[in-house]
Design a protein around this motif. Structure first.
Motif, short mmCIF file in Angstrom:
data_model
loop_
_atom_site.label_atom_id
_atom_site.label_comp_id
_atom_site.label_asym_id
_atom_site.label_seq_id
_atom_site.Cartn_x
_atom_site.Cartn_y
_atom_site.Cartn_z
N TYR A 185 0.85 -1.18 0.00
CA TYR A 185 0.00 0.00 0.00
C TYR A 185 0.89 1.23 0.00
N GLU A 195 -2.45 1.75 -7.27
CA GLU A 195 -2.87 0.59 -8.06
C GLU A 195 -2.04 -0.65 -7.72
N ASN A 212 1.45 5.15 -5.54
CA ASN A 212 1.03 4.18 -6.54
C ASN A 212 -0.06 3.28 -5.96
#
Length: 276
Positions: free
Chosen positions: A26, A32, A30
């Protein structure tokens, strides 16, 4: 019961979320690239040289502050227990730094006392012909230790002074009549009497000193490099500077485990002393 439920939720929910994120990829930069990470965050943490440097700095900071505050706190407690003119004012001035916020203390030391150009220490060194020192660049961890010790010395003094005042005056008088001098009375009468109070000071200070952050953030920002980075600042840097929430959560879990291990042994040690 409602208060207990609220307090438990207040503690358990952040803890559970921290543990959950420590097993996730996480990163706020970023989002994604997310998913279950397993033990990757912990593996990266323990193989990162910055973690071991931060752990070493944490231990050095903790041990140094404990030695300074307990040592000088004991001596000052014995001194302030003696009658002298202005004793009450001296006690008040000695205890007052404990009530100054850590951020304010760090700013005062950084800009008023330790500044390499117009700080009080630099002015004093120039007055005697010495070259001023850039404390936070040349001795960053020692500078942080000095600030934190100045903050916590009044706490140790307050607890130990209370313990010294509870010492039976008849025991002191008996030791004096038996020919014991001031040094003998200190080592064989006062110091054993202070053992429980010293244990309490060590336990409470240890719990709080493991989370020192404001003094480092305001003065050195963990630098130069990682010379003054402790575990608390490392977790902050991972979460809010590198945006790695998973790695920061893994560091938080490790810090919680270490803190609980230390607290467990300290509580057991103090409990054994109280039973004696």
């Amino acid at each position: 019961m409602p208060s207990v439920i609220v307090l438990l939720a207040w503690m358990i929910v952040p803890l559970v979320m921290t543990v959950w994120f420590s097993f996730q990829y996480y990163n706020l930069v970023n989002p994604e690239a997310a998913g279950f990470a397993g033990l990757d965050n912990y593996e990266f943490l323990v193989t990162d040289p910055d973690f071991w440097a931060a752990l070493t700095n944490t231990v050095i900071l903790l041990g140094s502050v404990l030695v300074i505050t307990v040592g000088f706190g004991t001596l000052l407690a014995v001194l302030f227990d003696q009658p002298f003119p202005g004793r009450n004012i001296a006690r008040l001035l000695a205890i007052s730094p404990f009530f100054v916020m850590p951020t304010v203390s760090a700013l005062v030391w950084k800009n008023l006392l330790m500044h390499p150009i117009y700080g009080v220490l630099s002015v004093a060194m120039r007055a005697v012909g010495l070259e001023p020192v850039d404390w936070f660049a040349q001795y960053p961890l020692a500078s942080v230790i000095a600030i934190v010790s100045w903050e916590w010395l009044p706490f140790a003094l307050l607890i130990l002074l209370t313990a010294v005042q509870s010492l039976d005056h008849e025991q002191r008088e008996a030791a004096r009549m038996d020919g014991a001098g001031a040094i003998a009375q200190f080592f064989f009468l006062t110091l054993p009497h202070l053992s429980r109070a010293i244990g309490v000071v060590v336990m409470i200070e240890t719990i709080f000193l493991l989370t020192v952050f404001a003094e480092i953030f305001v003065t050195t920002s963990g630098g130069p490099g990682n010379a003054s980075t402790n575990l608390a600042f490392l977790i902050y840097a991972r979460a809010l500077l590198q945006y790695d929430i998973g790695g920061a959560s893994a560091g938080g879990v490790v810090a919680i485990v270490l803190a609980n291990i230390v607290a467990f042994f300290l509580v057991r040690s103090i409990a054994r002393r109280l039973e004696v």
